[in-house]
Design an enzyme around this catalytic site. Sequence first.
Site, PDB file in Angstrom:
ATOM      1  N   HIS A  10       0.717  -1.063  -0.192  1.00 15.34           N
ATOM      2  CA  HIS A  10       0.071   0.300   0.068  1.00 15.34           C
ATOM      3  C   HIS A  10       0.491   1.515   0.321  1.00 15.34           C
ATOM      4  O   HIS A  10       2.064   1.284  -0.455  1.00 15.34           O
ATOM      5  CB  HIS A  10      -0.873   0.478   0.854  1.00 15.34           C
ATOM      6  CG  HIS A  10      -1.481  -1.578   1.306  1.00 15.34           C
ATOM      7  ND1 HIS A  10      -2.733  -1.438   0.405  1.00 15.34           N
ATOM      8  CD2 HIS A  10      -1.607  -2.555   2.381  1.00 15.34           C
ATOM      9  CE1 HIS A  10      -2.734  -2.517   0.660  1.00 15.34           C
ATOM     10  NE2 HIS A  10      -1.971  -3.472   1.784  1.00 15.34           N
ATOM     11  N   GLU A  24      -2.030   1.233   7.601  1.00 17.80           N
ATOM     12  CA  GLU A  24      -1.112  -0.445   7.911  1.00 17.80           C
ATOM     13  C   GLU A  24       0.042  -0.331   6.749  1.00 17.80           C
ATOM     14  O   GLU A  24       1.187  -0.853   6.904  1.00 17.80           O
ATOM     15  CB  GLU A  24      -1.710  -1.391   6.292  1.00 17.80           C
ATOM     16  CG  GLU A  24      -0.978  -2.373   6.176  1.00 17.80           C
ATOM     17  CD  GLU A  24      -1.909  -3.151   4.969  1.00 17.80           C
ATOM     18  OE1 GLU A  24      -2.852  -3.458   4.885  1.00 17.80           O
ATOM     19  OE2 GLU A  24      -1.290  -4.215   4.405  1.00 17.80           O
ATOM     20  N   HIS A  79       2.322  -6.942   4.821  1.00 15.32           N
ATOM     21  CA  HIS A  79       1.074  -6.512   4.985  1.00 15.32           C
ATOM     22  C   HIS A  79       0.650  -6.904   6.427  1.00 15.32           C
ATOM     23  O   HIS A  79       1.715  -7.064   7.516  1.00 15.32           O
ATOM     24  CB  HIS A  79       0.062  -7.403   4.001  1.00 15.32           C
ATOM     25  CG  HIS A  79       0.391  -6.851   3.028  1.00 15.32           C
ATOM     26  ND1 HIS A  79      -0.430  -5.814   1.962  1.00 15.32           N
ATOM     27  CD2 HIS A  79       1.370  -6.738   1.880  1.00 15.32           C
ATOM     28  CE1 HIS A  79      -0.018  -5.734   1.048  1.00 15.32           C
ATOM     29  NE2 HIS A  79       1.365  -6.684   0.571  1.00 15.32           N
ATOM     30  N   GLU A 141       1.863 -10.999   6.318  1.00 11.06           N
ATOM     31  CA  GLU A 141       0.052 -10.915   7.474  1.00 11.06           C
ATOM     32  C   GLU A 141       0.203 -10.815   8.841  1.00 11.06           C
ATOM     33  O   GLU A 141       0.365 -12.120   9.010  1.00 11.06           O
ATOM     34  CB  GLU A 141      -1.242 -10.935   6.548  1.00 11.06           C
ATOM     35  CG  GLU A 141      -1.395 -11.349   5.156  1.00 11.06           C
ATOM     36  CD  GLU A 141      -2.284  -9.989   4.928  1.00 11.06           C
ATOM     37  OE1 GLU A 141      -1.642  -9.145   6.079  1.00 11.06           O
ATOM     38  OE2 GLU A 141      -2.386  -9.844   3.663  1.00 11.06           O
TER      39      GLU A 141
HETATM   40 ZN   LIG Z   1      -2.179  -5.052   2.625  1.00 10.08          ZN
END
Ligand SMILES: [Zn+2]
Length: 258
Positions: A10, A24, A79, A141
Amino acid sequence: MVKIFLDPGHGGVDPGATGNGLQEKNINLSVASTIQNILINEYENVEVRMSRTGDQTVSLSSRTNAANSWGADFFLSIHVNAGGGTGFESYIYPNVGAPTTTYRQALHEEVLKSVNFNNRGQKQANFHVLMETTMDAVLTENGFIDNASDAEKLRNPSFLQNLARGHANGVARAFNLRRKSTPDPSPVQGVYRVQIGAFRNSENAEELSERAIAKGFQTYVYQDDGLFKVQIGAFADRSRAEELASRAEREGFDAFVH
Ligand SMILES: [Zn+2]
């Protein structure tokens, strides 16, 4: 030379997941930047590039294109999860086989050794960055931003340091990276170092160091590229480093910030 491409997910107009006052994109960048610093400062024969180094908007295809055209050996995407759950999981492209599986195993284990996250397991998914990269690729993640207990962890800078350390340990283990005999000083992110001299001869460095101490500076002598370097400070904030450099210049030292 092992080429590691780090991809903080992102950025810019895309905050990624949000929750508990956190975005995030910022966590991803902080963790990836710290991984970069650890690898560069502490290991031999490793080169690192990042898909972004600030809060930029970067498309998925420009991330994978950058890694592919550089000829990276490994693509690691960072992430943070959302949507109900807690803990850590890692992804590779479905049925991709070794050595991706081995690299992922190393990363997954080392991250969970470094932080107390619930283990959600080693998973597969056809995410763009796993599918369109021509080299081995893993996506992690790291907790759930909308889970209060995970968010509490992700808010803590020392937790993020440990999280980055776990990823770096995983990369080092996967690629058999050798530790530098003398790590560079200040293995933390975005550091501006103030240096007042570099010498082939250690005695000259020590002598300069003593002169600086006599003028009230704190010194740190370390070896780098066959030189003994005399450092008087390291800061995350460039203006503070420049302030110290000007003070050293006023005291008659040749200071520069790098
Ligand atoms: Zn993400």
